[in-house]
Design an enzyme around this catalytic site. Sequence first.
Site, PDB file in Angstrom:
ATOM      1  N   PRO A  16       0.839  -1.198   0.000  1.00 31.33           N
ATOM      2  CA  PRO A  16       0.000   0.000   0.000  1.00 31.33           C
ATOM      3  C   PRO A  16       0.873   1.246   0.000  1.00 31.33           C
ATOM      4  O   PRO A  16       1.763   1.382   0.835  1.00 31.33           O
ATOM      5  CB  PRO A  16      -0.796  -0.125   1.304  1.00 31.33           C
ATOM      6  N   MET A  17       0.628   2.146  -0.964  1.00 32.22           N
ATOM      7  CA  MET A  17       1.410   3.382  -1.057  1.00 32.22           C
ATOM      8  C   MET A  17       0.452   4.544  -1.315  1.00 32.22           C
ATOM      9  O   MET A  17      -0.279   4.542  -2.308  1.00 32.22           O
ATOM     10  CB  MET A  17       2.444   3.284  -2.183  1.00 32.22           C
ATOM     11  N   GLN A  70      -6.650  -0.823   4.515  1.00 29.13           N
ATOM     12  CA  GLN A  70      -5.696  -0.484   5.575  1.00 29.13           C
ATOM     13  C   GLN A  70      -6.147   0.749   6.356  1.00 29.13           C
ATOM     14  O   GLN A  70      -6.467   1.784   5.773  1.00 29.13           O
ATOM     15  CB  GLN A  70      -4.297  -0.231   5.006  1.00 29.13           C
ATOM     16  N   CYS A 101       3.775   3.480   8.690  1.00 23.37           N
ATOM     17  CA  CYS A 101       3.939   4.707   7.914  1.00 23.37           C
ATOM     18  C   CYS A 101       4.887   5.678   8.621  1.00 23.37           C
ATOM     19  O   CYS A 101       4.686   6.011   9.791  1.00 23.37           O
ATOM     20  CB  CYS A 101       2.595   5.381   7.680  1.00 23.37           C
ATOM     21  N   GLY A 204      10.844  -4.636   1.189  1.00 19.40           N
ATOM     22  CA  GLY A 204      12.023  -3.776   1.136  1.00 19.40           C
ATOM     23  C   GLY A 204      13.050  -4.255   0.126  1.00 19.40           C
ATOM     24  O   GLY A 204      13.538  -5.389   0.210  1.00 19.40           O
ATOM     25  N   ASP A 205      13.329  -3.418  -0.872  1.00 15.30           N
ATOM     26  CA  ASP A 205      14.378  -3.690  -1.867  1.00 15.30           C
ATOM     27  C   ASP A 205      14.106  -4.928  -2.714  1.00 15.30           C
ATOM     28  O   ASP A 205      15.047  -5.602  -3.161  1.00 15.30           O
ATOM     29  CB  ASP A 205      15.751  -3.818  -1.199  1.00 15.30           C
ATOM     30  N   GLY A 227       6.834  -2.706  -3.417  1.00 20.78           N
ATOM     31  CA  GLY A 227       6.302  -1.343  -3.412  1.00 20.78           C
ATOM     32  C   GLY A 227       6.891  -0.478  -4.495  1.00 20.78           C
ATOM     33  O   GLY A 227       6.413  -0.454  -5.623  1.00 20.78           O
TER      34      GLY A 227
END
Length: 330
Positions: A16-17, A70, A101, A204-205, A227
């Site tokens: 989620p972004m 979310q 966040c 992540g990454d 993401g």
Amino acid sequence: MLPWFTDKQFPLYLAPMAGVTDVVFRTICKELGADVMITEFVATEGIMQQDERTRKYTEFTDEQRPVGVQLFGADGARMGEAAKKIIDWKQPDFIDINFGCPVNKVVSKNGGSSLLKDCGTLASVASGVAKAVGHIVPVTAKIRIGWDEKSINAPDVCHILQEEGMQAISIHGRTRSQGYRGEANWQVIGECAESVSVPVIGNGDIASGADVKKRREQTAVSGVMIGRAAMQNPWIFREAKQYLETGETPPPVPIQERWQLITRHCDMAVNSNRYGNERQSIMAMRSRLMAYCKGFPGAKPLRQRLCTVASLMEIEDLAAEHLQSLRAEE
């Protein structure tokens, strides 16, 4: 166990972004192979006040399932009530709680990653939501590995969340103070996955199929969350699945196919009425266009022009012009 976790399945989540993973982009990523979706985060108070703008963030289509909504906030009882309202409106497959966040406007309201410093409140929030709706839909949570390098507490937080009824935990491998700088700490993510019995999703990454395979083989995570890499390359879900199945990296997506998706995304954004009229929608898409075109041949002048686009026709003309210039160079 959530049904999308099995011995044979290693689900790929779209992270989620805010401002990115709206209903349109989720549609595109689902078509390209993303398994599980989560909406942009929504504020508990916006839901309680039945704010129309906040409700828009909870929109999704049945084709996107399984999909979670979310929530963020710091009052477990209020969040439980908000979760009930969301389930009445939309019937998502799960509710996800945002404890990760790093943005100031969320942290300043004691939401998101600020609760990593206050495990008592974090526990009461998780408990409040789980008690309110956990018998209707699963409740999951997303965290970071800690507030800063001196307070990496994700393993402890995971135990708390499991005890309070969370059915899965997503972990971004950076601290709040890191933001998106530096490398994600997959060692901590792996420790968390080994220390709890609920599924842990690592984040992540992750930028390639090889990254997905590496994390699947070297850690105990039950899935991964992608993401920022998806913003530039939503094909990453398709590429990752192919790599997991065959061990082969597919060839890069041709520029022409990329432009087709870019123009389609813009057209869908305009027709969604999410951002207003055509001009407002295309202006809202500018940052997305910048991400899509990163790494394109002649990207610098292209990005300068994308800063000023305000209509679908301009984007279509720009795509045609760019493709023509590349053909002329061949």
